[in-house]
Scaffold this motif. Structure first.
Motif, PDB file in Angstrom:
ATOM      1  N   GLU A 124      42.031  28.354  35.817  1.00  0.00           N
ATOM      2  CA  GLU A 124      41.991  29.193  34.541  1.00  0.00           C
ATOM      3  C   GLU A 124      41.635  30.305  35.171  1.00  0.00           C
ATOM      4  N   TYR A 125      39.686  30.321  35.126  1.00  0.00           N
ATOM      5  CA  TYR A 125      39.284  31.749  35.311  1.00  0.00           C
ATOM      6  C   TYR A 125      40.061  32.526  35.899  1.00  0.00           C
ATOM      7  N   MET A 126      40.617  32.251  37.836  1.00  0.00           N
ATOM      8  CA  MET A 126      41.477  33.607  37.658  1.00  0.00           C
ATOM      9  C   MET A 126      42.513  33.894  36.532  1.00  0.00           C
ATOM     10  N   ASP A 127      42.650  32.559  36.438  1.00  0.00           N
ATOM     11  CA  ASP A 127      44.641  33.772  35.371  1.00  0.00           C
ATOM     12  C   ASP A 127      44.418  34.737  34.291  1.00  0.00           C
ATOM     13  N   LEU A 128      42.693  33.636  33.324  1.00  0.00           N
ATOM     14  CA  LEU A 128      41.851  34.384  32.809  1.00  0.00           C
ATOM     15  C   LEU A 128      41.801  35.856  33.108  1.00  0.00           C
ATOM     16  N   ALA A 129      41.425  36.242  34.065  1.00  0.00           N
ATOM     17  CA  ALA A 129      40.807  37.017  34.823  1.00  0.00           C
ATOM     18  C   ALA A 129      42.300  38.202  35.043  1.00  0.00           C
ATOM     19  N   VAL A 130      43.344  37.758  35.112  1.00  0.00           N
ATOM     20  CA  VAL A 130      44.496  38.756  35.308  1.00  0.00           C
ATOM     21  C   VAL A 130      44.835  39.366  34.238  1.00  0.00           C
ATOM     22  N   THR A 131      44.888  38.234  32.956  1.00  0.00           N
ATOM     23  CA  THR A 131      45.325  38.410  31.811  1.00  0.00           C
ATOM     24  C   THR A 131      44.317  39.461  31.020  1.00  0.00           C
ATOM     25  N   VAL A 132      43.141  39.514  31.522  1.00  0.00           N
ATOM     26  CA  VAL A 132      42.440  40.297  31.003  1.00  0.00           C
ATOM     27  C   VAL A 132      42.487  41.566  31.230  1.00  0.00           C
ATOM     28  N   GLU A 133      42.898  41.949  32.240  1.00  0.00           N
ATOM     29  CA  GLU A 133      42.897  42.976  32.744  1.00  0.00           C
ATOM     30  C   GLU A 133      44.066  44.047  32.322  1.00  0.00           C
ATOM     31  N   GLU A 134      45.329  43.097  32.539  1.00  0.00           N
ATOM     32  CA  GLU A 134      46.501  43.440  31.328  1.00  0.00           C
ATOM     33  C   GLU A 134      46.279  44.273  30.551  1.00  0.00           C
ATOM     34  N   LYS A 135      45.054  43.230  29.767  1.00  0.00           N
ATOM     35  CA  LYS A 135      44.723  43.647  28.448  1.00  0.00           C
ATOM     36  C   LYS A 135      44.512  44.631  28.252  1.00  0.00           C
ATOM     37  N   ASP A 136      43.242  45.983  29.235  1.00  0.00           N
ATOM     38  CA  ASP A 136      42.962  46.408  29.358  1.00  0.00           C
ATOM     39  C   ASP A 136      43.501  48.363  30.112  1.00  0.00           C
ATOM     40  N   GLY A 137      44.663  47.226  30.459  1.00  0.00           N
ATOM     41  CA  GLY A 137      45.659  49.002  30.237  1.00  0.00           C
ATOM     42  C   GLY A 137      45.621  48.704  32.036  1.00  0.00           C
ATOM     43  N   TYR A 138      45.516  47.845  33.027  1.00  0.00           N
ATOM     44  CA  TYR A 138      45.671  47.698  34.011  1.00  0.00           C
ATOM     45  C   TYR A 138      47.154  46.574  35.256  1.00  0.00           C
ATOM     46  N   THR A 139      47.240  47.043  35.768  1.00  0.00           N
ATOM     47  CA  THR A 139      48.649  46.171  35.926  1.00  0.00           C
ATOM     48  C   THR A 139      47.898  45.049  36.452  1.00  0.00           C
ATOM     49  N   ALA A 140      48.909  44.136  36.886  1.00  0.00           N
ATOM     50  CA  ALA A 140      48.889  42.623  37.176  1.00  0.00           C
ATOM     51  C   ALA A 140      48.042  42.107  38.220  1.00  0.00           C
ATOM     52  N   ASP A 141      47.968  43.331  39.488  1.00  0.00           N
ATOM     53  CA  ASP A 141      47.992  43.212  40.482  1.00  0.00           C
ATOM     54  C   ASP A 141      46.351  43.586  40.547  1.00  0.00           C
ATOM     55  N   HIS A 142      46.091  43.996  39.804  1.00  0.00           N
ATOM     56  CA  HIS A 142      44.500  45.086  39.765  1.00  0.00           C
ATOM     57  C   HIS A 142      43.487  43.903  40.159  1.00  0.00           C
ATOM     58  N   CYS A 143      43.284  42.782  40.198  1.00  0.00           N
ATOM     59  CA  CYS A 143      42.049  41.822  40.816  1.00  0.00           C
ATOM     60  C   CYS A 143      42.379  41.856  42.172  1.00  0.00           C
ATOM     61  N   SER A 144      43.859  41.206  42.330  1.00  0.00           N
ATOM     62  CA  SER A 144      44.249  41.198  44.095  1.00  0.00           C
ATOM     63  C   SER A 144      43.510  42.390  44.572  1.00  0.00           C
ATOM     64  N   ARG A 145      44.020  43.657  44.059  1.00  0.00           N
ATOM     65  CA  ARG A 145      43.913  45.089  44.645  1.00  0.00           C
ATOM     66  C   ARG A 145      42.064  45.192  44.976  1.00  0.00           C
ATOM     67  N   ILE A 146      41.706  44.535  44.142  1.00  0.00           N
ATOM     68  CA  ILE A 146      40.230  45.033  44.160  1.00  0.00           C
ATOM     69  C   ILE A 146      39.726  43.686  44.761  1.00  0.00           C
ATOM     70  N   LYS A 147      39.986  42.825  45.117  1.00  0.00           N
ATOM     71  CA  LYS A 147      39.585  41.446  45.998  1.00  0.00           C
ATOM     72  C   LYS A 147      40.183  42.047  47.516  1.00  0.00           C
ATOM     73  N   ASP A 148      41.437  42.309  47.851  1.00  0.00           N
ATOM     74  CA  ASP A 148      41.958  43.031  49.246  1.00  0.00           C
ATOM     75  C   ASP A 148      41.408  44.312  49.768  1.00  0.00           C
TER      76      ASP A 148
END
Length: 307
Positions: A124-148
């Motif tokens: 739930e937290y992982m999905d929420l993190a992706v959703t909130v980044e999309e609201k802030d103007g990032y693409t859906a894979d922003h969280c994965s890019r930062i992690k990778d």
């Protein structure tokens, strides 16, 4: 790998009803019966899976390699398990991060499945993190890019398995606190006012507080990264103006990666800078805004063509 303590948490996550796929890892539940859970894991080359202690359970975990290999660190020693090898965790004492060498498949057998609720909460937290980044103007894979990219830097720097697992979660969830920032601020196309910017800065504290309240040990540890990823080496960052070695080393890694990604990302209010321009900025701020050793490791992976 024999040890004694608590329970485990998985990367990725999910209830494992039928099949779950994310970030190059597919998990299929084969059976859950009479307290026994049998899962089939498939990892793409270079993808990761992890186990670590969770309080309240004392069962047996068993891994049998069907294809490829898994590598991990025990203290400073690199271990590798290949086809036909098995690992017994009874259960595991320390957070351990495994990495696939080639396309890898293995059976994971647990004498209990009570961790499902924990995994669902993490998902739930992982999905929420992706959703909130999309609201802030990032693409859906922003969280994965930062992690990778954070994980690549961590590998170059020779971090322990436990530190890598903390970095994995903290980097992916670094902006989870934006869930408490009003949409009018997140969605604003223009420059934020002073008051709006002060509210935006609180996302670091909001996120850390959220993870600390989960009661999940690895998320509690990762809360430090979430709180400090906007601190700067010279003390000009936020929320506390920490400097130098007072900043978590793992947070220093995310600070560099997040800044680089922010500079190069196309967003509502920014067209993104060219790669070379962003790299020059990172170099210029080495030892000022950013930890020098982290910058050196980041530039090393850039020279290898891994950005």
């Amino acid at each position: 790998m024999n040890s004694k303590n608590n329970n485990i948490i998985h990367i990725p996550y999910g209830g494992y009803k039928n099949e779950t796929s994310i970030n190059g890892v597919t998990i299929r539940q084969l059976t859950e019966k009479k307290g026994l859970d049998i899962l089939h894991h498939r990892l793409g080359d270079g993808n990761r899976w992890a186990v670590g202690p969770i309080a309240g359970w004392d069962g047996l975990e068993f891994v049998y390699i069907l294809k490829g290999s898994l590598s991990w660190k025990e203290k400073d020693t690199l271990k590798i398990a290949s086809i036909g090898d098995h690992l017994i965790m009874d259960p595991i004492l320390e957070d351990t991060l495994f990495k696939a060498i080639g396309e890898t498949e293995f059976l994971y057998i647990s004498s209990d499945s009570m961790y499902d609720s924990v995994d669902e909460q993490v998902k739930e937290y992982m999905d929420l993190a992706v959703t909130v980044e999309e609201k802030d103007g990032y693409t859906a894979d922003h969280c994965s890019r930062i992690k990778d990219l954070s994980m690549k830097v961590g590998e170059v720097m020779g971090l322990s398995s436990e530190a890598m697992l903390e970095l994995n979660f903290g980097s992916f969830l670094h902006d989870i606190g934006k869930t408490k920032v009003p949409d009018r601020i997140l969605n604003k196309p223009g420059k934020l006012s002073i008051e709006e910017y002060e509210e935006m800065k609180l996302h670091t504290i909001y996120g850390a507080t959220l993870l600390k309240k989960t009661g999940i040990p690895i998320l509690e540890k990762a809360s430090t990264i979430v709180e400090q990823h906007h601190e700067r080496y010279n003390g000009t960052g936020y929320p506390k103006g920490l400097k130098g070695d007072d900043i978590s080393f793992l947070a220093n890694i995310v600070a560099v990666i997040d800044s680089f990604d922010a500079m190069t990302s196309v967003r509502v209010y920014s067209q993104g800078r060219p790669l070379e321009s962003a790299l020059e900025e990172i170099k210029k701020e080495r030892g000022r805004l950013f930890h020098p050793e982290v910058v050196d490791a980041f530039l090393f992976i850039q020279k290898k063509g891994e950005l």
